[in-house]
Write an enzyme that holds these catalytic residues in place. Structure first.
Site, mmCIF file in Angstrom:
data_model
loop_
_atom_site.group_PDB
_atom_site.id
_atom_site.type_symbol
_atom_site.label_atom_id
_atom_site.label_comp_id
_atom_site.label_asym_id
_atom_site.label_seq_id
_atom_site.Cartn_x
_atom_site.Cartn_y
_atom_site.Cartn_z
ATOM 1 N N PHE A 1 -7.784 21.932 -24.242
ATOM 2 C CA PHE A 1 -8.093 20.511 -24.345
ATOM 3 C C PHE A 1 -9.317 20.263 -23.479
ATOM 4 C CE2 PHE A 1 -7.959 16.016 -23.300
ATOM 5 C CZ PHE A 1 -8.021 15.523 -24.591
ATOM 6 N N THR A 2 -10.147 19.325 -23.919
ATOM 7 C CA THR A 2 -11.467 19.127 -23.297
ATOM 8 C C THR A 2 -11.409 18.971 -21.777
ATOM 9 O OG1 THR A 2 -11.236 16.791 -23.839
ATOM 10 C CG2 THR A 2 -12.504 18.146 -25.374
ATOM 11 N N PHE B 1 -19.348 15.299 -25.992
ATOM 12 C CA PHE B 1 -18.955 14.475 -27.128
ATOM 13 C C PHE B 1 -18.858 12.999 -26.788
ATOM 14 C CE2 PHE B 1 -14.545 13.846 -25.790
ATOM 15 C CZ PHE B 1 -14.375 14.898 -24.910
ATOM 16 N N TYR C 1 0.831 -1.200 0.000
ATOM 17 C CA TYR C 1 0.000 0.000 0.000
ATOM 18 C C TYR C 1 0.872 1.260 0.000
ATOM 19 C CZ TYR C 1 -3.761 3.241 0.900
ATOM 20 O OH TYR C 1 -4.651 4.264 0.776
ATOM 21 N N ASP D 1 1.254 20.740 -20.152
ATOM 22 C CA ASP D 1 0.570 19.480 -20.433
ATOM 23 C C ASP D 1 1.556 18.668 -21.277
ATOM 24 O OD1 ASP D 1 -0.915 17.392 -21.501
ATOM 25 O OD2 ASP D 1 -2.759 18.566 -21.639
ATOM 26 N N LYS E 1 -0.506 8.183 -23.341
ATOM 27 C CA LYS E 1 -0.077 8.608 -24.685
ATOM 28 C C LYS E 1 1.420 8.303 -24.818
ATOM 29 C CE LYS E 1 -4.284 10.575 -24.378
ATOM 30 N NZ LYS E 1 -4.486 11.827 -23.727
ATOM 31 N N ARG F 1 -13.768 16.169 -33.576
ATOM 32 C CA ARG F 1 -13.090 17.242 -32.862
ATOM 33 C C ARG F 1 -13.554 18.543 -33.498
ATOM 34 N NH1 ARG F 1 -12.652 15.618 -28.292
ATOM 35 N NH2 ARG F 1 -10.850 14.548 -27.502
HETATM 36 C C1 LIG Z 1 -5.659 12.631 -23.073
HETATM 37 C C2 LIG Z 1 -5.270 13.993 -22.736
HETATM 38 C C3 LIG Z 1 -5.479 14.518 -21.455
HETATM 39 C C4 LIG Z 1 -6.269 13.804 -20.381
HETATM 40 O O1 LIG Z 1 -5.663 12.634 -19.974
HETATM 41 P P1 LIG Z 1 -6.474 11.302 -19.572
HETATM 42 O O2 LIG Z 1 -5.364 10.334 -19.280
HETATM 43 O O3 LIG Z 1 -7.313 10.915 -20.749
HETATM 44 O O4 LIG Z 1 -7.292 11.608 -18.375
HETATM 45 C C5 LIG Z 1 -4.999 15.794 -21.204
HETATM 46 N N1 LIG Z 1 -4.387 16.513 -22.144
HETATM 47 C C6 LIG Z 1 -4.188 16.055 -23.390
HETATM 48 C C7 LIG Z 1 -3.499 16.899 -24.404
HETATM 49 C C8 LIG Z 1 -4.640 14.774 -23.732
HETATM 50 O O5 LIG Z 1 -4.473 14.341 -24.980
#
Ligand SMILES: *Cc1c(COP(=O)(O)O)cnc(C)c1O
Length: 471
Positions: free
Chosen positions: A137-138, A462, A85, A228, A271, A395
């Site tokens: 970004f969303t 979306f 843990y 980011d 990613k 998008r």
């Molecule tokens: C995917 C993404 C996020 C959010 O990350 P999650 O792992 O999906 O929660 C933030 N910023 C960018 C540019 C992304 O492509």
């Protein structure tokens, strides 16, 4: 990138240099879905590709998020999970990898990128403060708004033009930013939210020159920059390819330098970091770290696992190291460029230069007879699935959502359908199939009718909205 500059890249390296630096050891069968079944599945899914079952998809380009193939080493790492843990040894491996490759001091693990966005937004944004960003970004913008922030787009205007060939369309417009600081007062700016590459602009990079100048400007006003870093490795590759003075530097060196101009970063490890789940947040300021480390216990988990299993953190630590290797990044982006070139050669309208993780079809240019509130990009994603079983995503206006003040649709300049390429998953023959599928939809574009929205959820619509064809 034009097809001629793409060819230059091919000549420069020769195809052999961007062929995949791996071979395949395990395969996952794909299902060919009949046209009839696809029409039914699309209807059941309300013409929203997020609502399709993957069983009904042939080639899945919905997202490059969490869809990478892990290496044999990462799978071996899974077996070395320390599921204690507290104080799992895998956490310390992750911490070392973030320090070594990104250069930040203090690391907070989170279950994925939006977990990290939530924490940093809650900790650093005060009610009513502005958050300037190089496009939105969303999930990022939503967390900033939920924390009381007001998003302001300060990306260069070239980014809003799908055919403009600027090599760094992710750059911040420093004049727009300085005007905002002067107009609203520096105390009303929470931080700069910088993304590299910019997903919503088509995977477009930020130059080193731009981030360096941004750092100078922010130092003058004492404003922090948080990055980011989700696709920052791909951004570093574009700097190597396009910016003077970087062609002899490794992607890893460029990544470290870029991050050194920022005060911290959040990461969707799904990613660039080559794992199926995971994220992290890293900063250099110890007081800020203390607050974040305290918040993570409330929302994610203890500060040495943050919502991940020990094995996830081990695979992530290994993925960070694999993901920054030059031959990996070159083949990853090379595959995206390959698909882009096929489409450009057929005069199919896509965002150029081709970005790092995806091809973005210009749905406005496909369907010049549809207005934006007939959802051209949603229509194109649905069409492509119905015609070929290839799944992309919208998008455009659906992703942009509604203005929190007026409640009206936001009308983004870019109305795009994204074909995101998972890392290390599909072959060149798959890319040929995708190109032919897009061509087929392009050829019948004039007969295509739009959609109307019949169900709209409150947040990030979306993902779950439903549509019907306009008769
Ligand atoms: C995917 C993404 C996020 C959010 O990350 P999650 O792992 O999906 O929660 C933030 N910023 C960018 C540019 C992304 O492509």
């Amino acid at each position: 990138m034009t097809s001629s500059s793409y060819k230059t890249m091919g000549q420069q390296f020769g195809r052999r240099s961007w062929a995949e630096p791996w071979k395949i050891k395990m395969v996952e069968p794909l299902r060919m879905v009949s046209h009839e079944d696809r029409l039914l599945a699309a209807e059941e899914a309300g013409y929203n590709t997020f609502l399709l079952r993957s069983h009904d998809v042939y080639i899945d380009l919905l997202t490059d998020s969490g869809t990478s193939a892990m290496s044999d080493r990462q799978w071996a790492g899974i077996m070395l999970g320390d599921e204690s843990y507290a104080g799992s040894r895998n956490f310390y491996h992750l911490e070392d990898a973030v320090r070594d490759y990104y250069g930040y001091q203090y690391v907070v693990p989170t279950h994925q990128g939006r977990g990290a966005e939530h924490l940093i937004s809650q900790v650093v944004i005060k009610q009513g403060q502005y958050v300037p960003a190089n496009m939105y970004f969303t999930t990022t913008r939503l967390h900033q708004e939920l924390a009381g922030g007001i998003f302001v787009d300060v990306i260069i205007s070239e980014a809003h033009d799908p055919s403009n060939l600027h090599p760094f369309k992710g750059n911040v417009d420093l004049n727009k930013l300085e005007d905002l600081i002067k107009r609203e007062g520096v105390e009303n700016i929470a931080f700069i939210s910088l993304a590299g590459t910019v997903n919503m602009a088509g995977g477009q990079p930020v130059s080193m020159e731009n981030v360096r100048a941004l750092r100078e400007l922010c130092d003058r006003y004492c404003i922090p920059i948080y990055l980011d870093a989700t696709r920052m490795v791909e951004n570093a590759f574009f700097i190597q390819q396009r910016e003077d003075g970087y062609k002899d530097k490794s992607v890893a060196e460029i990544l470290r330098e870029f991050c050194s101009y920022t005060d911290g970063a959040w990461m969707s490890a799904k990613k660039d970091n080559l794992v199926n789940i995971g994220g992290w947040l890293a900063v250099n300021n110890h007081d800020l770290f203390d607050k974040l480390r305290n918040m993570v216990v409330v929302y994610e988990g203890l500060h040495t696992y943050g919502g991940m299993a020990g094995r996830d953190m081990e695979a992530l630590a290994i993925g960070i190291a694999e993901g920054v290797q030059d031959d990996h990044v070159r083949s990853r982006v090379g595959q995206v460029l390959y698909l882009g070139r096929l489409l450009i050669d057929w005069d199919i309208p896509i965002v150029q230069p081709v970005g790092g993780h995806a091809i973005f079809l210009d749905a406005k240019a496909f369907y010049t007879h549809l207005s934006q509130d007939q959802f051209p990009a949603q229509t194109l994603a649905a069409q492509l699935y119905q015609e070929s079983g290839v799944r992309g995503m919208e998008r455009g206006i659906v992703s942009a959502g509604r203005d929190p003040k007026t409640g009206k649709h936001r009308y983004p300049a870019l109305e795009l359908t994204r074909l995101a390429i998972p890392r290390r998953v599909y072959t060149q023959a798959h890319m040929d199939v995708v190109a032919e599928a897009v061509k087929k939809v392009f050829d019948i574009r004039q007969q295509t009718r739009g959609l109307k929205m019949v169900y709209e959820p409150e947040y990030l619509r979306f993902f779950q909205a439903r549509f019907e064809p306009i008769p």
